[in-house]
Scaffold this active site. Structure first.
Site, PDB file in Angstrom:
ATOM      1  N   GLN A   1      -9.843  12.440 -13.330  1.00 23.63           N
ATOM      2  CA  GLN A   1     -10.848  11.698 -12.409  1.00 23.63           C
ATOM      3  C   GLN A   1     -12.386  11.932 -12.891  1.00 23.63           C
ATOM      4  O   GLN A   1     -12.933  12.877 -13.536  1.00 23.63           O
ATOM      5  CB  GLN A   1     -10.758  12.311 -11.111  1.00 23.63           C
TER       6      GLN A   1
ATOM      7  N   ASP B   1       2.245   3.200  -1.361  1.00 20.81           N
ATOM      8  CA  ASP B   1       1.174   2.929  -2.249  1.00 20.81           C
ATOM      9  C   ASP B   1       1.759   2.102  -3.405  1.00 20.81           C
ATOM     10  O   ASP B   1       1.934   2.699  -4.477  1.00 20.81           O
ATOM     11  CB  ASP B   1       0.169   4.223  -2.823  1.00 20.81           C
TER      12      ASP B   1
ATOM     13  N   ASP C   1       1.230 -10.408  -6.216  1.00 15.89           N
ATOM     14  CA  ASP C   1       2.246 -11.279  -6.521  1.00 15.89           C
ATOM     15  C   ASP C   1       1.819 -12.635  -5.781  1.00 15.89           C
ATOM     16  O   ASP C   1       1.009 -12.699  -5.229  1.00 15.89           O
ATOM     17  CB  ASP C   1       3.890 -10.870  -6.140  1.00 15.89           C
ATOM     18  N   ILE C   2       2.968 -13.817  -5.925  1.00 17.30           N
ATOM     19  CA  ILE C   2       2.639 -14.956  -5.263  1.00 17.30           C
ATOM     20  C   ILE C   2       2.896 -14.722  -3.649  1.00 17.30           C
ATOM     21  O   ILE C   2       3.253 -13.777  -3.279  1.00 17.30           O
ATOM     22  CB  ILE C   2       3.541 -16.080  -5.445  1.00 17.30           C
ATOM     23  N   PRO C   3       2.156 -15.304  -2.760  1.00 19.99           N
ATOM     24  CA  PRO C   3       1.849 -15.301  -1.295  1.00 19.99           C
ATOM     25  C   PRO C   3       3.242 -14.900  -0.706  1.00 19.99           C
ATOM     26  O   PRO C   3       3.350 -13.602  -0.091  1.00 19.99           O
ATOM     27  CB  PRO C   3       1.138 -16.170  -0.640  1.00 19.99           C
TER      28      PRO C   3
ATOM     29  N   LYS D   1       1.406  10.482   0.797  1.00 11.90           N
ATOM     30  CA  LYS D   1       1.276   9.107   0.030  1.00 11.90           C
ATOM     31  C   LYS D   1       2.548   9.061  -0.966  1.00 11.90           C
ATOM     32  O   LYS D   1       2.643  10.032  -1.786  1.00 11.90           O
ATOM     33  CB  LYS D   1       0.056   8.874  -0.697  1.00 11.90           C
TER      34      LYS D   1
ATOM     35  N   ARG E   1      -3.501  16.563  -7.022  1.00 14.19           N
ATOM     36  CA  ARG E   1      -3.077  17.754  -7.806  1.00 14.19           C
ATOM     37  C   ARG E   1      -4.028  18.865  -7.089  1.00 14.19           C
ATOM     38  O   ARG E   1      -3.560  20.010  -7.241  1.00 14.19           O
ATOM     39  CB  ARG E   1      -3.850  17.626  -9.067  1.00 14.19           C
TER      40      ARG E   1
ATOM     41  N   LYS F   1       0.813  -1.130  -4.199  1.00 15.65           N
ATOM     42  CA  LYS F   1      -0.346  -2.014  -4.642  1.00 15.65           C
ATOM     43  C   LYS F   1       0.521  -3.458  -5.109  1.00 15.65           C
ATOM     44  O   LYS F   1       0.519  -3.804  -6.185  1.00 15.65           O
ATOM     45  CB  LYS F   1      -1.036  -1.532  -5.996  1.00 15.65           C
TER      46      LYS F   1
ATOM     47  N   THR G   1     -10.314   1.895 -10.239  1.00 17.01           N
ATOM     48  CA  THR G   1     -11.351   2.607 -10.811  1.00 17.01           C
ATOM     49  C   THR G   1     -11.572   2.984 -12.149  1.00 17.01           C
ATOM     50  O   THR G   1     -12.296   3.404 -12.773  1.00 17.01           O
ATOM     51  CB  THR G   1     -11.622   3.886  -9.868  1.00 17.01           C
TER      52      THR G   1
ATOM     53  N   THR H   1       6.204 -13.814  -1.689  1.00 15.97           N
ATOM     54  CA  THR H   1       6.671 -12.621  -2.577  1.00 15.97           C
ATOM     55  C   THR H   1       6.046 -11.259  -1.789  1.00 15.97           C
ATOM     56  O   THR H   1       6.767 -10.300  -1.243  1.00 15.97           O
ATOM     57  CB  THR H   1       6.817 -12.502  -3.871  1.00 15.97           C
TER      58      THR H   1
END
Ligand code: C5P
Length: 235
Positions: free
Chosen positions: A191, A62, A67-69, A35, A212, A64, A121, A71
């Site tokens: 976590q 990853d 933004d506007i559709p 990742k 980790r 995430k 989370t 973009t």
């Protein structure tokens, strides 16, 4: 025995690309996927993804997107052109954004899997209320997961504790990608409410994001091997 679908996604959360590459060079692409998140990608960009591909790894990018559709559609298209295995967006971008992302990948020769983040989370109920989002995080997770499903996405990022309920909603084909996993006895770090790899799989997770406990282990290869044994992956 070669494994075509390893369920461990090792989070390469390094500021220095040399550290990320040095671990990748020691890992086996049939034992895990990798990742690449915002820290590493912002520093090293597509060249890092290309180098990981050259080593034979499949990569979860990853970033995430939110933004506007238009973009977001262009961003996931760019991710697909890098040849990544999986890419993600925020479900809070709304139905039009989610559908635009899904449509942008249609017909792509090597279509990456497209998943959504529901509620981070790190967000507690009071954080959501402060933003004007009433109700519990669980309520929003379930609602946004439904929106991602209706928009034709492949799955969601979720905590293993949510996986049980979400698996019922998604059925067997939905991809539930779960961070916050710690082998028994490992340091939880920042976590909260961690689960073990075996518990996460039993609760319905499809893929486990683990950083980790592998990257900071004295022997990362042995750490990965132990986790794979716990979830019954052939070595
Ligand atoms: O080191 P650790 O196993 O905690 O790393 C978990 C990885 O999963 C990190 O890359 C982190 O950004 C990511 N993540 C998370 N919790 C989420 C979403 C992503 O820990 N809810």
């Amino acid at each position: 025995m070669a494994n075509n679908d390893p369920r461990i996604l090792v989070a390469l959360d390094y500021a220095d690309p040399a550290d990320a590459l040095s671990l990748a060079q020691r890992l086996d692409p049939s034992a895990c996927r990798l990742k690449v998140g915002k820290e590493l990608f912002t520093r090293s960009g597509p060249a890092m993804v290309e180098q990981l591909h050259e080593l034979g790894f499949q990569v979860f990018l990853d970033l995430k997107f939110h933004d506007i559709p238009h973009t977001v559609a262009q961003a996931v298209k760019s991710a697909a052109s890098l040849g990544v295995w999986m890419v993600n967006v925020h479900a809070l971008g709304g139905r039009r954004m989610l559908e635009a992302a899904r449509e942008a990948l249609e017909g792509h020769a090597q279509r990456p899997k497209l998943i959504a983040v529901t509620v981070l989370t790190s967000m507690a109920e009071e954080d959501l209320h402060e933003m004007g989002l009433m109700g519990s995080p669980e309520h929003h997770v379930e609602h946004l997961s439904g929106l991602a499903q209706q928009s034709g996405l492949d799955g969601v990022v979720c905590s293993a504790r949510e996986a049980n309920d979400l698996r019922r909603l998604w059925g067997p084909a939905g991809l539930l990608v779960t961070p916050g996993v710690r082998p028994r006895g490992a340091d939880a770090g920042d976590q909260r409410r961690v689960v073990t790899p075996g518990e996460a799989i039993a609760l319905g997770s499809s893929y486990l994001v683990i950083g980790r406990p592998i990257t900071q282990a004295p022997d990362p290869l042995a750490a990965l091997k132990g986790i794979r044994m716990e979830i019954g992956e052939p070595s």
